[in-house]
Design an enzyme around this catalytic site. Sequence first.
Site, short mmCIF file in Angstrom:
data_model
loop_
_atom_site.label_atom_id
_atom_site.label_comp_id
_atom_site.label_asym_id
_atom_site.label_seq_id
_atom_site.Cartn_x
_atom_site.Cartn_y
_atom_site.Cartn_z
N LYS A 72 -25.19 -26.89 10.92
CA LYS A 72 -24.29 -26.01 10.17
C LYS A 72 -22.92 -26.63 9.91
O LYS A 72 -22.29 -26.36 8.90
CB LYS A 72 -24.15 -24.67 10.89
CG LYS A 72 -25.48 -23.90 10.91
CD LYS A 72 -25.27 -22.43 10.73
CE LYS A 72 -26.55 -21.73 10.34
NZ LYS A 72 -27.58 -21.74 11.43
N SER B 79 -33.12 -29.11 13.87
CA SER B 79 -31.88 -28.54 13.30
C SER B 79 -30.83 -28.18 14.33
O SER B 79 -29.64 -28.18 14.02
CB SER B 79 -32.21 -27.32 12.45
OG SER B 79 -32.96 -26.37 13.20
N GLU C 206 -19.93 -14.83 7.04
CA GLU C 206 -20.90 -13.96 7.70
C GLU C 206 -21.59 -14.77 8.80
O GLU C 206 -21.60 -16.00 8.73
CB GLU C 206 -21.97 -13.48 6.69
CG GLU C 206 -23.11 -14.47 6.43
CD GLU C 206 -22.67 -15.80 5.84
OE1 GLU C 206 -21.62 -15.86 5.18
OE2 GLU C 206 -23.40 -16.80 6.03
C1 LIG Z 1 -28.92 -21.23 11.25
C2 LIG Z 1 -29.94 -22.12 11.77
C3 LIG Z 1 -31.17 -22.34 11.09
C4 LIG Z 1 -31.57 -21.60 9.85
O1 LIG Z 1 -30.74 -21.75 8.74
P1 LIG Z 1 -31.13 -22.64 7.47
O2 LIG Z 1 -30.05 -22.31 6.51
O3 LIG Z 1 -32.48 -22.23 6.99
O4 LIG Z 1 -31.11 -24.05 7.91
C5 LIG Z 1 -32.06 -23.26 11.62
N1 LIG Z 1 -31.81 -23.92 12.77
C6 LIG Z 1 -30.66 -23.73 13.46
C7 LIG Z 1 -30.46 -24.47 14.72
C8 LIG Z 1 -29.70 -22.82 13.00
O5 LIG Z 1 -28.57 -22.65 13.69
#
Ligand SMILES: *Cc1c(COP(=O)(O)O)cnc(C)c1O
Length: 404
Positions: A92, A379, A114
């Site tokens: 993020k 992610s 948000e």
């Molecule tokens: C917020 C988040 C997501 C999902 O958001 P996307 O916009 O689809 O990437 C996925 N993995 C993590 C670790 C997150 O914090």
Amino acid sequence: MEKGNYKVDENGFYGDFGGAFVPENLQKNLDELNHCFKSYYSSKEFQDEYNQLLRDYVGRPSPLYLAKRLSAKYGAKIYLKREDLNHTGAHKINNTLGQILLAKHMGKKKIIAETGAGQHGVATATVCALMEMECIVFMGALDMKRQFPNVQKMRMLGAQVIPAESGTKTLSDAVNEALDYWIKNTDSFYLLGSAVGPHPYPDMVAHFQSVISKEMKKQLLEHEGTENPDYILACIGGGSNASGAFFEYLDRPEVKLYGIEAGGMGVETGKSAAALLTGEEKVLHGSKSLVMCDENGDVREAFSISAGLDYPGVGPLLAHMKSTKRLNVLASTDSEALEAAFELTHLEGIIPAIESSHALAALGKIKFKPTDIVVVNLSGRGDKDMEMYLKHYAFLVEEEIHKQ
Ligand SMILES: *Cc1c(COP(=O)(O)O)cnc(C)c1O
């Protein structure tokens, strides 16, 4: 920079999806933002400052790690793109840093955002502290209870957290209240957290996250002598980490792209967050995409163990990629994701975020050849999910005792 068929058009559409469905006074803000993005993003000044912060503040490039034991288990060469190692624990920050530099350039002083689980709220509060900006985060009142440590982090970073008390008191309501606030306070900058919302947000967020696939190309060339993997897997909430991991490969059909949605209790039960698999065309939060609906055509509440994937919509680029068959879509259930989180922890010593675990759980659903190169976009890290993981662990131990 732009990508053939998957490039956004001047009205903000990817095929049938996208656009900007907002009141007139917001349209003015969006036009300004789009203008700033188009002129400033490619400038040397922006690129120098952005890339330096990505390197020295975020810790990029994130490693591309060959997971040997995971590879042996699934019979392919599996790499993990380690977004979990970034400052603030997920992808993020790539986006919040990009947007805060635009806000600064536009002379904005007040940032609104948000947040669902609080990850985007923390990443926003972080860059606001860094750039000396006022920060207001809207968060569902229920989510504030569920994710209290993130509320405390945001407050420590100097942000004001405002509970969204409407609807189900979760992410979707927080977006509504942030948009409402923006309509009444057009001097503020809305720092949106995923590849959703009105144009230019989906396009802009995908560009900021594209650093993931830009690095991936270089790293694969180094490790494997080719830029192209055979597969890229990413979990999908709104679609920002997936868009970033796919971005450089959109026009390379030889690279198979897999998006994995939250299957919740099972897609067929209706208790899921699988907007691509079960959604209908509808406008939500300012853009037209696939949205989970009930029999009256109203937005249906999403359901997932993972707060970061718990959203009834999905970004327009991914909806378009699905409709043109560029994207393969799978879903992993809550329990499959939990299992995958424990598997990665045991095999590789990496505790993943529950969101990323949905992508990992798809490894067992695809038939690989031993020579296939597979990249899973990891992610985020699992610190924020420990309470849930420990509950599941206690459950596993109890099951074990009953068996004996
Ligand atoms: C917020 C988040 C997501 C999902 O958001 P996307 O916009 O689809 O990437 C996925 N993995 C993590 C670790 C997150 O914090």
